[in-house]
Design a protein around this motif. Sequence first.
Motif, PDB file in Angstrom:
ATOM      1  N   ASP A 143      44.587  27.686  39.675  1.00 25.94           N
ATOM      2  CA  ASP A 143      44.508  26.592  38.709  1.00 25.94           C
ATOM      3  C   ASP A 143      43.078  26.384  38.217  1.00 25.94           C
ATOM      4  OD1 ASP A 143      47.209  26.026  38.776  1.00 25.94           O
ATOM      5  OD2 ASP A 143      47.021  24.387  40.224  1.00 25.94           O
ATOM      6  N   PHE A 144      42.098  26.563  39.111  1.00 21.39           N
ATOM      7  CA  PHE A 144      40.700  26.368  38.726  1.00 21.39           C
ATOM      8  C   PHE A 144      40.339  27.295  37.568  1.00 21.39           C
ATOM      9  CE2 PHE A 144      36.106  26.931  38.989  1.00 21.39           C
ATOM     10  CZ  PHE A 144      35.664  25.625  39.150  1.00 21.39           C
ATOM     11  N   ILE A 145      40.844  28.508  37.619  1.00 19.51           N
ATOM     12  CA  ILE A 145      40.600  29.460  36.531  1.00 19.51           C
ATOM     13  C   ILE A 145      41.398  29.073  35.287  1.00 19.51           C
ATOM     14  CG2 ILE A 145      40.815  31.874  35.814  1.00 19.51           C
ATOM     15  CD1 ILE A 145      40.710  32.568  38.860  1.00 19.51           C
ATOM     16  N   ASP A 146      42.691  28.873  35.455  1.00 19.90           N
ATOM     17  CA  ASP A 146      43.608  28.703  34.321  1.00 19.90           C
ATOM     18  C   ASP A 146      43.269  27.471  33.483  1.00 19.90           C
ATOM     19  OD1 ASP A 146      45.704  29.573  32.753  1.00 19.90           O
ATOM     20  OD2 ASP A 146      47.282  28.836  34.092  1.00 19.90           O
ATOM     21  N   ARG A 147      42.739  26.428  34.130  1.00 19.69           N
ATOM     22  CA  ARG A 147      42.418  25.204  33.399  1.00 19.69           C
ATOM     23  C   ARG A 147      41.108  25.309  32.621  1.00 19.69           C
ATOM     24  NH1 ARG A 147      44.201  20.920  38.192  1.00 19.69           N
ATOM     25  NH2 ARG A 147      46.464  21.229  37.919  1.00 19.69           N
ATOM     26  N   ARG A 148      40.275  26.258  32.982  1.00 22.82           N
ATOM     27  CA  ARG A 148      38.982  26.432  32.310  1.00 22.82           C
ATOM     28  C   ARG A 148      38.971  27.625  31.374  1.00 22.82           C
ATOM     29  NH1 ARG A 148      39.074  23.974  36.788  1.00 22.82           N
ATOM     30  NH2 ARG A 148      37.613  22.269  37.284  1.00 22.82           N
ATOM     31  N   ALA A 149      39.827  28.587  31.641  1.00 28.45           N
ATOM     32  CA  ALA A 149      39.952  29.782  30.800  1.00 28.45           C
ATOM     33  C   ALA A 149      41.409  30.229  30.875  1.00 28.45           C
ATOM     34  CB  ALA A 149      39.025  30.889  31.284  1.00 28.45           C
ATOM     35  N   PRO A 150      42.277  29.699  30.015  1.00 25.92           N
ATOM     36  CA  PRO A 150      43.715  29.991  30.101  1.00 25.92           C
ATOM     37  C   PRO A 150      43.993  31.486  30.247  1.00 25.92           C
ATOM     38  CG  PRO A 150      43.338  28.293  28.478  1.00 25.92           C
ATOM     39  CD  PRO A 150      41.979  28.769  28.908  1.00 25.92           C
ATOM     40  N   LEU A 151      44.856  31.812  31.201  1.00 24.83           N
ATOM     41  CA  LEU A 151      45.044  33.193  31.624  1.00 24.83           C
ATOM     42  C   LEU A 151      46.004  33.999  30.755  1.00 24.83           C
ATOM     43  CD1 LEU A 151      45.227  32.419  35.437  1.00 24.83           C
ATOM     44  CD2 LEU A 151      43.579  33.977  34.383  1.00 24.83           C
ATOM     45  N   ALA A 152      46.960  33.361  30.135  1.00 28.30           N
ATOM     46  CA  ALA A 152      48.009  34.092  29.419  1.00 28.30           C
ATOM     47  C   ALA A 152      47.413  35.021  28.368  1.00 28.30           C
ATOM     48  CB  ALA A 152      48.983  33.122  28.768  1.00 28.30           C
ATOM     49  N   GLY A 153      47.759  36.308  28.478  1.00 25.64           N
ATOM     50  CA  GLY A 153      47.322  37.299  27.519  1.00 25.64           C
ATOM     51  C   GLY A 153      45.903  37.808  27.706  1.00 25.64           C
ATOM     52  N   LYS A 154      45.190  37.314  28.707  1.00 26.18           N
ATOM     53  CA  LYS A 154      43.797  37.713  28.913  1.00 26.18           C
ATOM     54  C   LYS A 154      43.701  38.958  29.790  1.00 26.18           C
ATOM     55  CE  LYS A 154      41.976  34.185  26.730  1.00 26.18           C
ATOM     56  NZ  LYS A 154      41.362  33.073  27.467  1.00 26.18           N
ATOM     57  N   ARG A 155      42.648  39.727  29.558  1.00 22.11           N
ATOM     58  CA  ARG A 155      42.320  40.869  30.411  1.00 22.11           C
ATOM     59  C   ARG A 155      41.455  40.345  31.549  1.00 22.11           C
ATOM     60  NH1 ARG A 155      39.061  43.859  25.994  1.00 22.11           N
ATOM     61  NH2 ARG A 155      38.487  41.657  25.789  1.00 22.11           N
ATOM     62  N   VAL A 156      41.973  40.439  32.768  1.00 16.26           N
ATOM     63  CA  VAL A 156      41.304  39.816  33.917  1.00 16.26           C
ATOM     64  C   VAL A 156      41.006  40.864  34.980  1.00 16.26           C
ATOM     65  CG1 VAL A 156      41.462  38.040  35.703  1.00 16.26           C
ATOM     66  CG2 VAL A 156      42.506  37.644  33.466  1.00 16.26           C
ATOM     67  N   LEU A 157      39.792  40.816  35.516  1.00 15.52           N
ATOM     68  CA  LEU A 157      39.387  41.681  36.619  1.00 15.52           C
ATOM     69  C   LEU A 157      39.206  40.841  37.867  1.00 15.52           C
ATOM     70  CD1 LEU A 157      38.392  44.453  37.700  1.00 15.52           C
ATOM     71  CD2 LEU A 157      36.083  43.736  37.024  1.00 15.52           C
ATOM     72  N   ASP A 158      39.872  41.237  38.951  1.00 16.89           N
ATOM     73  CA  ASP A 158      39.759  40.579  40.254  1.00 16.89           C
ATOM     74  C   ASP A 158      38.920  41.482  41.160  1.00 16.89           C
ATOM     75  OD1 ASP A 158      40.054  39.136  42.571  1.00 16.89           O
ATOM     76  OD2 ASP A 158      42.209  39.493  42.787  1.00 16.89           O
ATOM     77  N   VAL A 159      37.650  41.136  41.342  1.00 19.21           N
ATOM     78  CA  VAL A 159      36.713  41.942  42.131  1.00 19.21           C
ATOM     79  C   VAL A 159      36.820  41.532  43.605  1.00 19.21           C
ATOM     80  CG1 VAL A 159      34.293  42.558  42.480  1.00 19.21           C
ATOM     81  CG2 VAL A 159      35.159  42.154  40.167  1.00 19.21           C
ATOM     82  N   GLY A 160      37.095  42.514  44.465  1.00 17.89           N
ATOM     83  CA  GLY A 160      37.328  42.211  45.876  1.00 17.89           C
ATOM     84  C   GLY A 160      38.708  41.610  46.058  1.00 17.89           C
ATOM     85  N   CYS A 161      39.703  42.301  45.509  1.00 19.73           N
ATOM     86  CA  CYS A 161      41.057  41.735  45.412  1.00 19.73           C
ATOM     87  C   CYS A 161      41.823  41.722  46.725  1.00 19.73           C
ATOM     88  CB  CYS A 161      41.852  42.502  44.361  1.00 19.73           C
ATOM     89  SG  CYS A 161      42.146  44.250  44.773  1.00 19.73           S
ATOM     90  N   GLY A 162      41.323  42.423  47.757  1.00 23.88           N
ATOM     91  CA  GLY A 162      42.084  42.499  48.994  1.00 23.88           C
ATOM     92  C   GLY A 162      43.446  43.130  48.746  1.00 23.88           C
ATOM     93  N   ALA A 163      44.466  42.559  49.350  1.00 26.98           N
ATOM     94  CA  ALA A 163      45.825  43.079  49.157  1.00 26.98           C
ATOM     95  C   ALA A 163      46.571  42.358  48.049  1.00 26.98           C
ATOM     96  CB  ALA A 163      46.614  43.012  50.465  1.00 26.98           C
ATOM     97  N   GLY A 164      45.838  41.588  47.204  1.00 28.19           N
ATOM     98  CA  GLY A 164      46.430  41.142  45.953  1.00 28.19           C
ATOM     99  C   GLY A 164      46.987  39.738  45.873  1.00 28.19           C
ATOM    100  N   ILE A 165      46.633  38.854  46.793  1.00 31.25           N
ATOM    101  CA  ILE A 165      47.187  37.495  46.736  1.00 31.25           C
ATOM    102  C   ILE A 165      46.819  36.805  45.423  1.00 31.25           C
ATOM    103  CG2 ILE A 165      47.145  35.200  47.795  1.00 31.25           C
ATOM    104  CD1 ILE A 165      46.660  36.604  50.492  1.00 31.25           C
TER     105      ILE A 165
END
Length: 236
Positions: A38-60
């Motif tokens: 939510d912290f991300i989505d409320r400041r930079a809406p996620l829908a349709g965005k190209r997002v990189l998760d650095v240090g993603c672990g097993a993907g939670i």
Amino acid sequence: MTSDQNAELAKFGRLAERWWDTSGEMRPLHDINPLRTDFIDRRAPLAGKRVLDVGCGAGILSEALAQRGAQVTGLDLSPELIEAASAHAADSDLAIDYRCVASRDLAREMAGAFDIVVCYEMLEHVDTPAYVVDDCAMLVAPGGDLFFSTINRSPKSWLLAIGGAEYVLGLLPRGTHEYAKLIRPSELGTWCRHAGLEVDEIAGMRYNPLTRRAALEKRPDVNYFLHAKRPARQRT
């Protein structure tokens, strides 16, 4: 104390098969995941965005971002974690591009390719966190958003995040965090500015292991988020 990075990767790689157990060692990550998404989505809406998760672990987090409509690339240096992440995404019918590659190598290949770059719960586990911040700055597009989360280096953090979480309550395996590698908000802010980023917000997070709930708070005494932006035009 400076850890050997291979030992650090092996430590988390051994948890790969249990990463998605919501009652296991990664339980706190599962508990805080709605808040950090939510912290991300409320400041930079996620829908349709190209997002990189650095240090993603097993993907939670990667899966939560994809469920919000983002086109997600997940990055981790642990082959075991990338394998577990890919398998779980396939089972969840989510198309996530997982890569076992260093952020610096990806920055050479895909500089400026992402609308949003996220690096959560990772900086305190690497030997040169400022370099990772530089990589994230290179990977985000001009005008894009970056989100970091880590743990403050303070007596309160040692008491709660290490002494309490690892040794008293057993919420995390002992040795998960090294106090010397925790990061003050002022340090992270300085690294961001040196990388050409503008720091927009720093917010604390509190987590109650009894209720398994997390919430934002003003003071970044222990866990905290930092939201930064890459200017649309770099200053000359």
